[in-house]
Write a protein that holds these residues in place. Sequence first.
Motif, PDB file in Angstrom:
ATOM      1  N   SER A  11      48.470 -16.408  29.538  1.00 43.76           N
ATOM      2  CA  SER A  11      48.203 -16.782  30.931  1.00 43.76           C
ATOM      3  C   SER A  11      46.782 -17.330  31.097  1.00 43.76           C
ATOM      4  O   SER A  11      46.568 -18.326  31.792  1.00 43.76           O
ATOM      5  CB  SER A  11      48.389 -15.567  31.859  1.00 43.76           C
TER       6      SER A  11
ATOM      7  N   VAL B 160      46.727 -20.818  29.655  1.00 43.92           N
ATOM      8  CA  VAL B 160      47.416 -21.762  30.550  1.00 43.92           C
ATOM      9  C   VAL B 160      46.488 -22.158  31.695  1.00 43.92           C
ATOM     10  O   VAL B 160      46.381 -23.331  32.062  1.00 43.92           O
ATOM     11  CB  VAL B 160      48.736 -21.153  31.097  1.00 43.92           C
ATOM     12  N   ASN B 161      45.788 -21.162  32.240  1.00 44.98           N
ATOM     13  CA  ASN B 161      44.848 -21.448  33.337  1.00 44.98           C
ATOM     14  C   ASN B 161      43.700 -22.339  32.871  1.00 44.98           C
ATOM     15  O   ASN B 161      43.315 -23.292  33.557  1.00 44.98           O
ATOM     16  CB  ASN B 161      44.282 -20.139  33.896  1.00 44.98           C
TER      17      ASN B 161
ATOM     18  N   LEU C 163      54.657 -19.863  28.058  1.00 51.55           N
ATOM     19  CA  LEU C 163      53.224 -20.072  28.303  1.00 51.55           C
ATOM     20  C   LEU C 163      52.535 -20.641  27.069  1.00 51.55           C
ATOM     21  O   LEU C 163      51.706 -21.555  27.175  1.00 51.55           O
ATOM     22  CB  LEU C 163      52.570 -18.747  28.726  1.00 51.55           C
TER      23      LEU C 163
ATOM     24  N   ARG D 174      53.323 -24.261  26.714  1.00 50.16           N
ATOM     25  CA  ARG D 174      52.546 -25.058  27.678  1.00 50.16           C
ATOM     26  C   ARG D 174      51.140 -25.330  27.127  1.00 50.16           C
ATOM     27  O   ARG D 174      50.623 -26.453  27.225  1.00 50.16           O
ATOM     28  CB  ARG D 174      52.437 -24.317  29.010  1.00 50.16           C
TER      29      ARG D 174
ATOM     30  N   GLN E 195      59.071 -15.420  28.424  1.00 48.96           N
ATOM     31  CA  GLN E 195      58.035 -15.903  29.358  1.00 48.96           C
ATOM     32  C   GLN E 195      56.731 -16.194  28.614  1.00 48.96           C
ATOM     33  O   GLN E 195      56.074 -17.208  28.871  1.00 48.96           O
ATOM     34  CB  GLN E 195      57.792 -14.863  30.470  1.00 48.96           C
TER      35      GLN E 195
ATOM     36  N   ASN F 167      44.869 -25.854  32.336  1.00 51.25           N
ATOM     37  CA  ASN F 167      45.583 -26.411  33.505  1.00 51.25           C
ATOM     38  C   ASN F 167      46.996 -26.867  33.144  1.00 51.25           C
ATOM     39  O   ASN F 167      47.472 -27.906  33.598  1.00 51.25           O
ATOM     40  CB  ASN F 167      44.815 -27.586  34.111  1.00 51.25           C
ATOM     41  N   SER F 168      47.661 -26.090  32.295  1.00 53.68           N
ATOM     42  CA  SER F 168      48.999 -26.491  31.847  1.00 53.68           C
ATOM     43  C   SER F 168      50.115 -25.867  32.679  1.00 53.68           C
ATOM     44  O   SER F 168      51.275 -25.867  32.284  1.00 53.68           O
ATOM     45  CB  SER F 168      49.192 -26.152  30.360  1.00 53.68           C
ATOM     46  N   TYR F 169      49.752 -25.333  33.842  1.00 53.26           N
ATOM     47  CA  TYR F 169      50.749 -24.811  34.784  1.00 53.26           C
ATOM     48  C   TYR F 169      51.297 -25.973  35.615  1.00 53.26           C
ATOM     49  O   TYR F 169      50.718 -27.062  35.669  1.00 53.26           O
ATOM     50  CB  TYR F 169      50.127 -23.751  35.702  1.00 53.26           C
ATOM     51  N   ASP F 170      52.441 -25.740  36.253  1.00 58.96           N
ATOM     52  CA  ASP F 170      53.045 -26.778  37.090  1.00 58.96           C
ATOM     53  C   ASP F 170      52.265 -26.917  38.392  1.00 58.96           C
ATOM     54  O   ASP F 170      51.876 -25.919  39.002  1.00 58.96           O
ATOM     55  CB  ASP F 170      54.499 -26.432  37.412  1.00 58.96           C
ATOM     56  N   THR F 171      52.025 -28.135  38.814  1.00 58.32           N
ATOM     57  CA  THR F 171      51.352 -28.382  40.090  1.00 58.32           C
ATOM     58  C   THR F 171      52.207 -29.317  40.940  1.00 58.32           C
ATOM     59  O   THR F 171      52.892 -30.204  40.412  1.00 58.32           O
ATOM     60  CB  THR F 171      49.977 -29.049  39.877  1.00 58.32           C
TER      61      THR F 171
ATOM     62  N   LEU G  94      42.334 -18.298  37.430  1.00 53.21           N
ATOM     63  CA  LEU G  94      42.949 -19.268  38.345  1.00 53.21           C
ATOM     64  C   LEU G  94      41.854 -20.018  39.109  1.00 53.21           C
ATOM     65  O   LEU G  94      42.070 -21.114  39.611  1.00 53.21           O
ATOM     66  CB  LEU G  94      43.895 -18.558  39.333  1.00 53.21           C
TER      67      LEU G  94
END
Length: 936
Positions: free
Chosen positions: A580, A583-584, A655, A658, A651, A587-591, A545
């Motif tokens: 996970s 994804v980190n 990921l 994403r 889940q 940077n394909s997580y929601d912001t 992260l």
Amino acid sequence: QMEDPIQLKEEGNKYFQANDYEKAVQSYTQAIKLNKDKALQAVLYRNRAACFLKKEEYAKAASDASRAIDINASDIKALYRRSQALEKLGKLDQAFKDAQKCATIEPRNKNFQETLRRLGANIQEKVNAGGALHIQFSTDLRVQKMFEILLDENSEKEKREQAANNLVVLGREEAGAERIFQNNGVSLLLQLIETKNAELILAAVRTLSGMCTGHKARATAILRYLGIDNICMWMSVDNEEISLAVCNLLQTITDCLLGQGKEEHHGKEAAVVLDTKEDLRMITMCLLDMLVSKKVSGQGRDRALNLLNKNIPRKDLKDHDNSRTTFVIDNGLKKILKVVGQIPEMPDCLPLTENTQLTASVLLNKLYDDLRCDPERDNYRVICEEYIKSKIDPQDMDKTLHAIQMVSGVLQGPFDLGNKLLGMKGVMEMMVALCGSEREIDQLVAVEALTHASTKLSRATFIISNGVTLLKEIYKKTKNEKIKIRALVGLCKLGSAGGTDYGLRQFAEGSTEKLAKQCRKWLCNTSIDARTRKWAVEGLAYLTLDADVKDDFVEDKPALQAMFELAKTSDKTILYSVASVLVNCTNSYDTKELVPELVQLAKFSKQHVPEEHPKDKKDFVVKRVKRLLKAGVVSALACMVKADSAILTDQSKELIARVFLALCEDPKDRGTIVAQGGGKALIPLAVEGTEVGKIKASHALAKIAAISNPDMAFPGERVYEVVRPLVSLLNTERDGLQNYEALLSLTNFSGRSDKLRMKIVKERALPDIENYMFENHDQLRQAATECMCNLVVNKEVQERFVAEGNDRLKLVVLLCGEDDEKVQVAAAGALAMLTAAQKKLCSKMTEVTTQWLEILQRLCLHDNMEVQHRGLVIAFNLISADKELAKKLVESELLEILTYISKQEDDPKKQHIINVARDCLTRCMDYGLIKPLSRA
């Protein structure tokens, strides 16, 4: 002698190229014995099949090709080689089926098409000559001969292998299966199993599976004759191939008893075995007994757990009957708890694999989720509490360790229940005592339990208030790497939960980067057991992260490769952790977007405003994506998608979707993604999983489909599976980019074949595409119009335009008058095709709007030659359709326009335009509406 299967494979390839097939076979055989990788095993078997074809040993070739196909059902080389071998063995119908599969996968391959034609002709010839009748009468004799060869120890090895392979094939055919069954075949197959010869056991078990498929009566009779105890004993052996084959047999029998798979009725015979409840209970009890038996191998235990996972919980929660689940809870919950409570490092541990305990936790979760009411859940909880209490004994730490390990296992399954178990009297006290123990095994079990409890879902106040101190103390003091990594992951979890801000940067006198570096070292250290290395990935899932950490991680090629290798193992936690991390890194997580006005307000009131880290900016993210692609991330993701549904959670699917979407961002990378299996992997992700995950996967598919050749990106029938996810993006709830790229991809698809156009229509995409043709947004309107331009080639779409009571044609005519040139090109193209295909639309066009003639004249005078040509084609269609309509056009200014264009000198660049104008005038002359110019 070489011991590297890959080197042996290469050696075999060299011998094959040198036409030394005997030595090639020896190299491949040695490699098969040493190899443990399934994908490589398939290649080795199919290569050896090629050698046997050259040596004219066709039974062996068919057998090896079948083994390759068992591993990978779409292995086109193996399928074709088996087809060649079966043809030589005279099994033309089976050879034809394999050739048909090859042609389905690669429809443009001329070699496959020619093989199909030849085999079809040969089969027809045999049928005409009475060959089929002859085969039917000789089946009994063939079955008898096969068993004689197989049961005779003095038979030649080659003959035995050929007979075994023939028996398996015969067992898969209804007529053959029935002949084997009627000729005392089950008793003879049991004799083969009792020979303890692995090859013969496999042949017998696979034959039995074929005989049971889709036949309830036969499956029940075989189950009762063999005995469920015997079947479970065979599944318990420490031989992966045999264990898996027996597992497949038991699944086939279970499917028949449950009435799943293909249903067939067999008259009086079926009536004898209508009630199968007792048989199913007997199977369930034997599987539960396998879980706690020391005689059962780790693989056998995994098979039993997988069968319970697949067959006990309801497939559909609308079905009110969960009696199978309540039966397992009452009769086997303690046995499952005993499995999750095992400690591999202790001498009394049951034989386990790396996946056994996690699979048991998944089963606990599935059973808990399948309960319908609070009393059922209370019963489940009480059984767990009483069993765990019986294991807690302050005087016997080994016994207590198993109790804490059970709590840890439940926390990986039904987490709410695990939270309640943490609150039981004595559990927390024992965890603290174990943390302070001198024995490393005590610390290991306690730390693992603390780590599983340390999440944002935890409601245990003890964990939230005391977990950091305990884990930090252990991390600093212990020298055991296994304990240290688990403590670190626990601290990471607590930090991300937000309940305790212990400050990772100050922890252990180092920064986040130092902790991540340590995790990477653990990950790359192959001398450490795989279980501990998986914990390192889980730690990185939290540490990445941090922008500096993720940037360093993608630079570390060995760490990336080590993580990708671990991702290929069937482990629920590792799949989620790897996804996970990716994804980190992408940077394909929601912001949340920061509103500038609120940022200014926060600064004015002297509040802290989080700023974007420089390494989280787009150029850095793009560089990381490129490095991941170069490292082979797509192959790893494709492998992860193939994992069993019990392991690959919704889940994890989200990921992965994403990550795929982030990888597809640059059009230049999409070819690489397709080549490495990304297109195929995205299809199941777009169909199953969370709503967000399905949307992300569908969007990634749209990005690929928009610019790729569909035949290359999604070969065979797979292309039709992609249409529904694309259509799902034509929704006002989706954003503009998703709408636009879905329209582009559907435009690409609709330009390929009428079958694809029909599929798009059947998925009810037409109304949505029409709606986007009304959009104010220029690009969306343009994309929708281009898509419709391709779709109007389809007759069903044309008929919808012809139908009364709709404004479809009016919309297209008005779009021809738009100022946007690209919209004009598409709309004029659609109108040209519609008026050419349907004469009714020519007269209808003049009725839908009073502006039709003005729009047509503007098209015919357009500066853009493509628009002008389409306008003139529309004019020609109208003139050709009806004399009265032609007269109306001649009486307008259009005649001058046509005359002006047709008088222009021939010009290669615009000759097609001049020719259409001249054709229009010629048609008018044919009607007698105008006269040819008289020349002086």
